[in-house]
Write a protein that holds these residues in place. Structure first.
Motif, PDB file in Angstrom:
ATOM      1  N   VAL A  25      48.691  22.987   6.416  1.00 21.42           N
ATOM      2  CA  VAL A  25      48.958  22.799   7.839  1.00 21.42           C
ATOM      3  C   VAL A  25      50.406  23.185   8.125  1.00 21.42           C
ATOM      4  N   ARG A  26      50.592  24.071   9.073  1.00 21.18           N
ATOM      5  CA  ARG A  26      51.919  24.508   9.517  1.00 21.18           C
ATOM      6  C   ARG A  26      52.804  24.931   8.351  1.00 21.18           C
ATOM      7  N   GLY A  27      52.253  25.670   7.405  1.00 23.12           N
ATOM      8  CA  GLY A  27      53.015  26.202   6.288  1.00 23.12           C
ATOM      9  C   GLY A  27      53.191  25.262   5.107  1.00 23.12           C
ATOM     10  N   GLY A  28      52.775  24.014   5.224  1.00 22.45           N
ATOM     11  CA  GLY A  28      52.886  23.068   4.117  1.00 22.45           C
ATOM     12  C   GLY A  28      51.520  22.773   3.522  1.00 22.45           C
ATOM     13  N   ARG A  29      51.533  22.274   2.290  1.00 19.74           N
ATOM     14  CA  ARG A  29      50.279  21.975   1.596  1.00 19.74           C
ATOM     15  C   ARG A  29      50.346  20.601   0.955  1.00 19.74           C
ATOM     16  N   GLY A  44      55.160  14.372   8.691  1.00 29.29           N
ATOM     17  CA  GLY A  44      56.182  15.403   8.865  1.00 29.29           C
ATOM     18  C   GLY A  44      55.615  16.751   9.282  1.00 29.29           C
ATOM     19  N   TYR A  45      54.404  17.040   8.873  1.00 29.76           N
ATOM     20  CA  TYR A  45      53.781  18.311   9.249  1.00 29.76           C
ATOM     21  C   TYR A  45      53.491  18.375  10.749  1.00 29.76           C
ATOM     22  N   PHE A  46      53.393  17.213  11.388  1.00 30.50           N
ATOM     23  CA  PHE A  46      53.016  17.138  12.797  1.00 30.50           C
ATOM     24  C   PHE A  46      54.156  16.648  13.682  1.00 30.50           C
ATOM     25  N   ALA A  47      55.334  16.421  13.103  1.00 33.02           N
ATOM     26  CA  ALA A  47      56.437  15.772  13.810  1.00 33.02           C
ATOM     27  C   ALA A  47      56.803  16.446  15.130  1.00 33.02           C
TER      28      ALA A  47
END
Length: 160
Positions: A51-55, A76-79
Motif C-alpha cells: 500500500v502506497r509503496g510500503g509492504r 503510517g501508510y494511511f497517515a
C-alpha cells in the motif's frame, strides 16, 4: 544446481532470478537447502500487502486494521490519506484465504469497484482489486491460490 524452491512452491533459478517470479519473495532458501521435515514446503506463509509503496505481511490467522488510527500498527501508510477513516477496514488472513470487512467507513471499501456493505466480511481472491475510499489501492500477494473461498461466500459479523 542453481534452483531452489520458494515457500510458495515455485522453482526459482538463482542464475536468472533474485526473487520468486510467482510471489515476489526475496527471502529464498539457500541453494541446496532442504525444507525442515515438519514445515510444509508450499504451505501458506502469509499475505503480502502493498500500500502506497510500503509492504507488510499478514500472517496466518492474523487480523489487521486498515486505517489512520494510532492503534493500528500500519497506520503510517494511511497517515496523509484524509479520505481514509481512522478505523476504515479489517483484513483477515486464514487458511490461505483473505477476507476484508468495511467497519463503517465514511468513504467506503471496494473490491473490484463494488462498495462493500459495512460490517459484512467478504472474501477477496487472487486477481481482485482492493481499494479504500476513492484512491487508496491495496495490492495483495497470496502465497498460494489453492485455498480461495467461492466469490459468493458472505459472512455477517458484529464489529464490536
Amino acid at each position: 544446481m542453481n534452483t531452489v524452491t520458494c515457500d510458495c512452491g515455485t522453482e526459482v533459478d538463482l542464475l536468472i532470478n533474485s526473487q520468486c517470479p510467482n510471489c515476489g519473495n526475496f527471502d529464498l532458501p539457500p541453494e541446496g537447502s532442504q525444507p525442515v521435515a515438519d514445515t510444509p514446503a508450499a504451505g501458506p506463509r502469509g499475505l503480502v500487502v502493498t500500500v502506497r509503496g510500503g509492504r507488510f505481511t499478514v500472517g496466518e490467522d492474523e487480523t489487521v486494521g486498515l486505517g489512520r488510527s494510532a492503534d493500528y500498527p500500519h497506520a503510517g501508510y494511511f497517515a496523509d490519506c484524509d479520505n481514509v477513516s481512522r478505523v476504515h477496514a479489517v483484513l483477515r488472513y486464514s487458511g490461505g484465504a483473505a477476507f476484508v470487512t468495511d467497519t463503517g467507513s465514511a468513504n467506503g471499501t471496494y473490491i473490484d469497484d463494488e462498495r462493500l456493505i459495512a460490517n459484512v466480511e467478504r472474501p477477496i481472491i487472487h486477481g481482485q482489486r482492493l481499494r479504500l475510499a476513492a484512491d487508496v489501492t491495496i495490492q495483495l500477494e497470496f502465497p498460494s491460490t489453492r485455498s480461495n473461498p467461492p466469490r459468493d461466500a458472505y459472512t455477517r459479523i458484529d464489529p464490536r
